[in-house]
Design a protein around this motif. Structure first.
Motif, short mmCIF file in Angstrom:
data_model
loop_
_atom_site.label_atom_id
_atom_site.label_comp_id
_atom_site.label_asym_id
_atom_site.label_seq_id
_atom_site.Cartn_x
_atom_site.Cartn_y
_atom_site.Cartn_z
N ASP A 39 -5.42 5.98 -8.35
CA ASP A 39 -4.59 6.94 -7.64
C ASP A 39 -5.45 8.17 -7.37
O ASP A 39 -5.50 9.10 -8.16
N ASP A 95 -8.28 4.94 1.48
CA ASP A 95 -6.89 4.92 1.04
C ASP A 95 -6.05 5.86 1.88
O ASP A 95 -4.91 5.56 2.24
N GLY A 142 -3.13 4.69 4.37
CA GLY A 142 -1.80 5.24 4.09
C GLY A 142 -1.05 5.69 5.33
O GLY A 142 0.18 5.81 5.30
N PRO A 160 -9.57 1.23 -3.69
CA PRO A 160 -8.28 1.79 -3.25
C PRO A 160 -7.08 1.22 -3.99
O PRO A 160 -6.06 1.91 -4.13
N GLU A 161 -7.17 -0.04 -4.43
CA GLU A 161 -6.02 -0.63 -5.10
C GLU A 161 -5.93 -0.26 -6.58
O GLU A 161 -4.87 -0.36 -7.19
N MET A 204 0.85 -1.19 0.00
CA MET A 204 0.00 0.00 0.00
C MET A 204 0.88 1.23 0.00
O MET A 204 1.76 1.40 0.84
#
Length: 369
Positions: free
Chosen positions: A349, A130, A134, A345-346, A1
């Motif tokens: 961006d 995300d 993070g 989220p994966e 991640m």
């Protein structure tokens, strides 16, 4: 991640006041102990059935007594969640903490960074999740009920997809016909559309969908040509849909599918473009457990609840799409003729998409909350 940081709306002052009101280190705690637990948190044992595990989790949650849910849901949706939870788990008090999406995210980020976590579960967009992941603000919990989620909505990270929202072009039927609409996004770059379409003033998610599907170069060129055609920038999906229905502009490019469907069912003079220009962006509603949640077992139980038929019905009753194999959006006709880009989220961006929207449409200035 990737450990990314996002554009953060200027809500820190309000967030600090909310955090102070929470009470600091005196938050309630509870939990389970003994076999089948780790550090007071119930874990599924080898060979243990899902039903037995969830039963033990409920017993531990009852010891904790409550679950604090951070979210920005509207009043109707929030009340529906509360009612469904109270029916399923009456011995665990549901404590909603509500604020606007920007403010509730700021609060969660501040609590995590200060080590003063007061919430148990965060309900919000993939972009929010995300950000929280993070900074390691989320517990690494894999919901057992995620087995019932459609494969395209199963997550690798510390969150689950509870539902989805889709973005669609829509038009005022008193001002224009569907045959007059462009069949691709580039059509809205033509001079005849200058000043005639609206986009959300906070359209970072929609822009992320464009960039994810088309790539940075082609996606940026499209966003720039749309911005050059002077779109109306109007904050809020419901507000934008109301203005479309009242004739303030003939077209909007990024209406929420469930909101458009509601307006059409109520007889508003609008129509959703049945076959949207592609890409058609789909964003996920998601939920996650906070790292160091004061009620960790109740938090995990709430995540599991969102992935049950009863929990999913809450979102379906709000005309949103569900993520279980047995659920679907009430407005499937808006989706069936389109290739969709699902933003989890994966896959996306979000930081780059939000920044691109601010730079291209807002001249680099983040709008005030």
């Amino acid at each position: 991640m990737n450990k990314r940081r996002f554009l953060r709306m200027p809500a820190l002052a309000m967030t600090g006041a909310l955090l102070a009101a929470c009470g600091g280190d005196d938050a309630p705690s509870g939990g389970a102990s003994g076999e089948g637990t780790e550090d007071g948190i119930v874990v599924q044992q080898d060979g243990e059935s899902r039903e037995d595990y969830l039963g033990r989790l409920y017993e531990a949650a009852k010891e904790e007594g409550a679950v604090a849910y951070y979210q920005s849901a509207n009043d109707d949706e929030l009340q529906a969640i509360i009612d469904a939870w109270n029916e399923a788990y009456p011995d665990v008090e549901f404590e909603p903490v509500s604020a606007s999406s920007g403010t509730i995210l700021e609060r969660a980020l501040l609590e995590a960074e200060s080590g003063n976590v007061q919430g148990d579960v965060y309900g919000g967009s993939a972009a929010d999740q995300d950000q929280l992941a993070g900074i390691d603000a989320l517990a690494d919990y894999q919901a057992v009920n995620e087995e019932d989620v459609l494969p395209e909505y199963q997550m690798d990270g510390p969150y689950v997809a509870t539902g989805y929202l889709s973005y669609h072009p829509a038009f005022n039927v008193d001002q224009i016909t569907e045959d007059e609409l462009p069949t691709d996004w580039e059509g809205y770059c033509e001079p005849e559309w200058r000043g005639k379409f609206a986009i959300d003033q906070e359209g970072g998610e929609w822009a992320t969908g464009i960039l994810t599907a088309l790539g940075d170069e082609e996606g940026t060129a499209l966003l720039e040509c749309l911005a050059a055609n002077e779109p109306r920038l109007v904050r809020g999906s419901t507000n934008r849909t109301e203005l479309l229905a009242s004739g303030e502009f003939p077209v909007m490019l990024d209406g929420y599918g469930h909101r458009l469907w509601e307006f059409e069912q109520e007889g508003a003079p609008i129509k959703t473009q049945a076959t949207s220009p592609e890409p058609l962006t789909v964003v996920l509603d998601m939920a996650s457990v906070f790292q160091d949640a004061p009620h960790p077992n109740a938090a995990r139980l709430l995540l599991e609840f969102f992935l049950t038929e009863e929990g999913q019905q809450v979102f379906l009753d709000q005309n949103k799409g569900g993520t279980l194999a047995t659920t679907e959006a009430p407005y499937t006709e808006y989706l069936q003729n389109n290739e969709t880009t699902v933003l989890g989220p994966e896959e996306a961006d979000f930081e780059a998409g939000f920044q691109a929207f601010v730079d291209i449409f807002l001249g680099g200035q983040v709008p005030a909350p």
